[in-house]
Design an enzyme around this catalytic site. Structure first.
Site, short mmCIF file in Angstrom:
data_model
loop_
_atom_site.label_atom_id
_atom_site.label_comp_id
_atom_site.label_asym_id
_atom_site.label_seq_id
_atom_site.Cartn_x
_atom_site.Cartn_y
_atom_site.Cartn_z
N SER A 128 26.24 29.39 44.86
CA SER A 128 26.69 28.07 44.43
C SER A 128 27.09 27.19 45.61
O SER A 128 27.61 27.68 46.62
CB SER A 128 27.90 28.25 43.51
OG SER A 128 28.59 27.05 43.36
N GLU A 130 29.61 25.55 45.58
CA GLU A 130 31.06 25.72 45.70
C GLU A 130 31.42 26.59 46.90
O GLU A 130 32.56 26.58 47.35
CB GLU A 130 31.64 26.34 44.42
CG GLU A 130 31.80 25.37 43.28
CD GLU A 130 32.86 24.29 43.55
OE1 GLU A 130 34.02 24.65 43.77
OE2 GLU A 130 32.51 23.11 43.54
N TYR A 152 36.75 30.89 42.26
CA TYR A 152 35.33 30.93 41.90
C TYR A 152 34.46 30.88 43.16
O TYR A 152 33.55 31.69 43.34
CB TYR A 152 34.98 29.75 40.98
CG TYR A 152 33.49 29.60 40.74
CD1 TYR A 152 32.83 30.39 39.81
CD2 TYR A 152 32.74 28.67 41.48
CE1 TYR A 152 31.45 30.26 39.62
CE2 TYR A 152 31.37 28.54 41.29
CZ TYR A 152 30.73 29.34 40.36
OH TYR A 152 29.37 29.21 40.18
N GLY A 188 27.76 23.55 29.10
CA GLY A 188 29.00 23.81 28.37
C GLY A 188 29.85 22.54 28.31
O GLY A 188 29.83 21.73 29.24
N PRO A 282 44.07 22.30 41.78
CA PRO A 282 45.01 22.57 42.88
C PRO A 282 44.37 22.31 44.25
O PRO A 282 45.04 21.90 45.19
CB PRO A 282 45.35 24.05 42.72
CG PRO A 282 44.97 24.41 41.33
CD PRO A 282 43.88 23.47 40.91
#
Ligand code: NAP
Ligand code: F7E
Length: 337
Positions: A128, A130, A152, A188, A282
């Site tokens: 990912s 990320e 994650y 989703g 956060p």
């Protein structure tokens, strides 16, 4: 000979598009599903209902090595697409431990079981963007260092390194796609794009009056899932295993996504969007934009959807679904994110 592919996470957004893509290419497609999903199949199999009779589903748990071993030992898979994961970044801040467990150990179990029983099976890991987190350069490419900003992201870095290590240590055909955000009508409801398009549809149909969001300035490189699953398949058809960035090369703010989605139904987002601190994270990933030139060059891959088409398709689909379901299918308050 008919190729056999195993997809973990087949009930998810990408799993469903990938299954369709492989079936269209003559594959025998198997999917790994959770036992709970079998118990509530009409809801949990929503994305694969239309192709279910063409699939072979196996109940197994990513948390249980023996269950994975059992499925892999009984089926001579040629390709394995490991997509199953706790994929919601916001949730990973609430429960980092289960995210780590599913995403890291689950990947390790898959690799270890394949190594034991089917080392010749080609393996795809769902990496990912990320992993780039607080980005070290713009745009991000395969050589950009990782700096994850969430449990994650950290779990995906670990999965990426495990995948590379099995390739280098055991000579297995293991690839990681470093995929930037990809969306579509099957996304989703908790992810920002679908939250926006489903709420836009609800507002247009008089079923909602506002859209509460967090950081509107975050920038993402948004593509379409149907385009990105083509890249996964291409990676496993190469002569040598490697890792590839898959992205559109364009970045947009969450605000721009809102503006375009509301425009689709003739509304001005500024009248409906409310910033709500509860949806801030956060630690935020401020900007992502990928350079997919290696994938273009080596895989011959290019996205077919542009940003406007993606947003338009999602809004159109949500309007249809919401009308058909009498208001049932839409974003409902999520505890986080
Ligand atoms: P998704 O819609 O959230 O689907 C996740 C899938 O994983 C579902 O089939 C889910 O099964 C399964 N799963 C979750 N936890 C599990 C567990 N503990 N045991 C077994 N299965 C489990 O995700 P997606 O958007 O299709 O993404 C597919 C993969 O690509 C994920 O690994 C994600 O992290 C990664 N990725 C996604 C994007 C993106 O923008 N979409 C970008 C980069 C990487 P249930 O249906 O039973 O919940
Ligand atoms: O957030 C901001 C939020 O949850 C996108 C996953 O598929 O892509 C996805 O991860 C941005 C973030 O996706 C809300 O702060 C503002 O900056 O749609 P998202 P994500 O975190 O980028 C990557 C590549 C993956 O690998 C993941 O699996 O939107 N944002 N307001 C919000 N986000 C949400 N969810 N909800 C809001 O209200």
């Amino acid at each position: 000979m008919t190729k056999k592919a195993l997809i973990t996470g087949i009930t998810g957004q990408d799993g469903s598009y990938l299954a369709e893509h492989l079936l269209a290419r003559g594959y025998e497609v198997h999917g790994l599903v959770r036992r709970v999903a079998l118990e509530d199949s009409s809801r949990r199999f929503g994305r694969i209902n239309s192709i279910r009779d063409q699939l072979t589903l196996h109940a197994a748990s990513l948390e249980s090595y023996p269950s994975l071993f059992h499925v892999i030992s009984r089926n001579p898979f040629d390709e394995c697409y490991h997509l199953a994961a706790q994929s919601f970044v916001a949730e990973s801040f609430s429960d980092g431990f289960s995210t780590m467990n599913t995403n890291i150990n689950g990947t390790h179990y898959m690799l270890a079981a394949l190594r034991e029983i089917r080392p010749e099976c080609r393996f795809y890991f769902a990496g990912s963007s990320e992993m780039f987190g607080r980005v070290r350069e713009i745009p991000q490419r395969e050589s950009t260092p990782f700096y994850p900003r969430s449990p994650y992201g950290i779990s995906k870095c670990a999965g990426f390194e495990l995948t590379r290590n099995y390739r280098e240590a055991y000579g297995m055909f293991c690839c990681s796609g470093i995929l930037f955000n990809h969306e579509g009508p099957r996304r989703g409801f908790e992810f920002v794009t679908r939250k926006i398009t489903s709420t836009v549809a609800a507002i247009k149909l008089g079923m909602a009056s506002e859209l509460r969001l967090g950081n509107l300035d975050a920038k993402r490189d948004w593509g379409h899932s149907a385009d990105y699953v083509r890249a996964m398949h291409l990676m496993l058809q190469q002569d040598e295993p490697d890792d590839y960035v898959i992205a559109t090369g364009e970045t947009h703010t969450v605000r721009e996504f809102c503006e375009m989605a509301f425009e689709q139904v003739g509304l001005d987002y500024r009248r409906y969007v409310v910033v709500d601190e509860r949806f801030y994270r956060p630690a935020e990933v401020e900007i992502l934009v990928g350079d997919a030139s290696k994938a273009r060059r080596e895989l011959g891959w290019a996205p077919q959807y542009d940003f406007r088409e993606l947003v338009a398709e999602m809004v159109r689909s949500d309007l249809e679904q919401l009308t058909r379901s009498g208001g049932a299918l839409r974003y409902a308050a999520w505890p986080v994110g």
